[in-house]
Write a protein that holds these residues in place. Structure first.
Motif, mmCIF file in Angstrom:
data_model
loop_
_atom_site.group_PDB
_atom_site.id
_atom_site.type_symbol
_atom_site.label_atom_id
_atom_site.label_comp_id
_atom_site.label_asym_id
_atom_site.label_seq_id
_atom_site.Cartn_x
_atom_site.Cartn_y
_atom_site.Cartn_z
ATOM 1 N N GLN A 171 9.916 -16.212 -43.331
ATOM 2 C CA GLN A 171 8.826 -17.136 -43.052
ATOM 3 C C GLN A 171 7.480 -16.440 -42.975
ATOM 4 O O GLN A 171 7.328 -15.394 -42.356
ATOM 5 N N SER A 172 6.496 -17.071 -43.593
ATOM 6 C CA SER A 172 5.104 -16.674 -43.438
ATOM 7 C C SER A 172 4.498 -17.564 -42.360
ATOM 8 O O SER A 172 4.914 -18.714 -42.208
ATOM 9 N N PRO A 173 3.510 -17.062 -41.599
ATOM 10 C CA PRO A 173 2.977 -17.841 -40.478
ATOM 11 C C PRO A 173 2.368 -19.179 -40.871
ATOM 12 O O PRO A 173 2.374 -20.109 -40.088
ATOM 13 N N GLY A 174 1.861 -19.307 -42.078
ATOM 14 C CA GLY A 174 1.237 -20.555 -42.498
ATOM 15 C C GLY A 174 2.238 -21.655 -42.825
ATOM 16 O O GLY A 174 1.856 -22.801 -43.017
ATOM 17 N N VAL A 175 3.514 -21.323 -42.895
ATOM 18 C CA VAL A 175 4.544 -22.310 -43.230
ATOM 19 C C VAL A 175 5.081 -22.895 -41.932
ATOM 20 O O VAL A 175 5.705 -22.203 -41.138
ATOM 21 N N SER A 221 0.003 -15.425 -32.796
ATOM 22 C CA SER A 221 -0.197 -16.849 -32.520
ATOM 23 C C SER A 221 1.130 -17.491 -32.140
ATOM 24 O O SER A 221 2.198 -16.922 -32.340
ATOM 25 N N ASN A 222 1.055 -18.711 -31.632
ATOM 26 C CA ASN A 222 2.284 -19.435 -31.303
ATOM 27 C C ASN A 222 3.112 -19.702 -32.548
ATOM 28 O O ASN A 222 4.331 -19.715 -32.499
ATOM 29 N N PHE A 223 2.480 -19.866 -33.722
ATOM 30 C CA PHE A 223 3.217 -20.078 -34.963
ATOM 31 C C PHE A 223 4.013 -18.828 -35.348
ATOM 32 O O PHE A 223 5.065 -18.919 -35.956
ATOM 33 N N GLN A 224 3.495 -17.655 -34.999
ATOM 34 C CA GLN A 224 4.210 -16.418 -35.307
ATOM 35 C C GLN A 224 5.353 -16.175 -34.321
ATOM 36 O O GLN A 224 6.269 -15.433 -34.620
ATOM 37 N N LEU A 225 5.306 -16.798 -33.176
ATOM 38 C CA LEU A 225 6.332 -16.603 -32.155
ATOM 39 C C LEU A 225 7.434 -17.656 -32.169
ATOM 40 O O LEU A 225 8.538 -17.401 -31.693
#
Length: 176
Positions: A73-77, A166-170
């Protein structure tokens, strides 16, 4: 520690890179450098011309990528509720992979407000304390894996990273 310690994680696996922005390109570079996946695919809304990979493009790209052994996964997805628990268990992020290996000392900074300011300040302190051995990356715009690979941090010790997360990365990280 060296980059080949990542080989067992990817050896013989069918890997789908979810999103082909900056971090997706770093994923592909890492997988090509390791050279141990049985198949590499890129799933993205926008068709790309990427030699040597299986292309999974369009609105339903995530649904068609679900059958792969690992979902990178990439963070923007944003995945949210689009995957089952079993499918989520096959998701890896660059942050998670590198935090498992701990190629250097990493100070992770997260939160609602002030991440960039705190990360930058932390980096400046590290840069002055450890000249040539401090790095700033993460949600600030430079992927962690890019810093590790470009600076040989898997091979050379004594480096420090101020990592904005970021929360998306976690959200899908299983082990931190």
């Amino acid at each position: 520690m060296n980059i080949n310690e990542l080989r067992p994680l990817f050896e013989g696996k069918r890997c789908a890179i979810l999103g082909y922005g900056r971090e997706g390109r770093v994923w592909l570079s890492l997988l090509n450098r390791l050279g141990c996946c049985s198949e590499i695919a890129v799933a993205d809304m926008k068709p790309q011309d990427i030699p040597g990979v299986t292309g999974i493009y369009g609105e339903d790209c995530l649904d068609r990528a679900k059958g792969y052994d690992l979902l990178l996964q990439s963070p923007g997805v944003i995945i949210k509720d689009k995957l089952t628990d079993e499918e989520k268990s096959r998701i890896l992020t660059q942050t998670e992979v590198l935090l498992r290996l701990r190629p250097c000392k990493i100070i992770g900074i997260t939160g609602t407000n002030g991440k960039t300011t705190t990360s930058t300040l932390t980096y400046e302190i590290l840069r002055r304390a450890f000249p040539g051995k401090a790095h700033l990356c993460g949600n600030i715009g430079i992927p962690l894996c890019e810093i590790v690979m470009e600076n040989g941090l898997m091979e050379e010790g004594g480096h420090y990273i101020a990592l904005e997360i970021s929360n998306f990365q976690l959200v899908n990280i299983d082990k931190f």
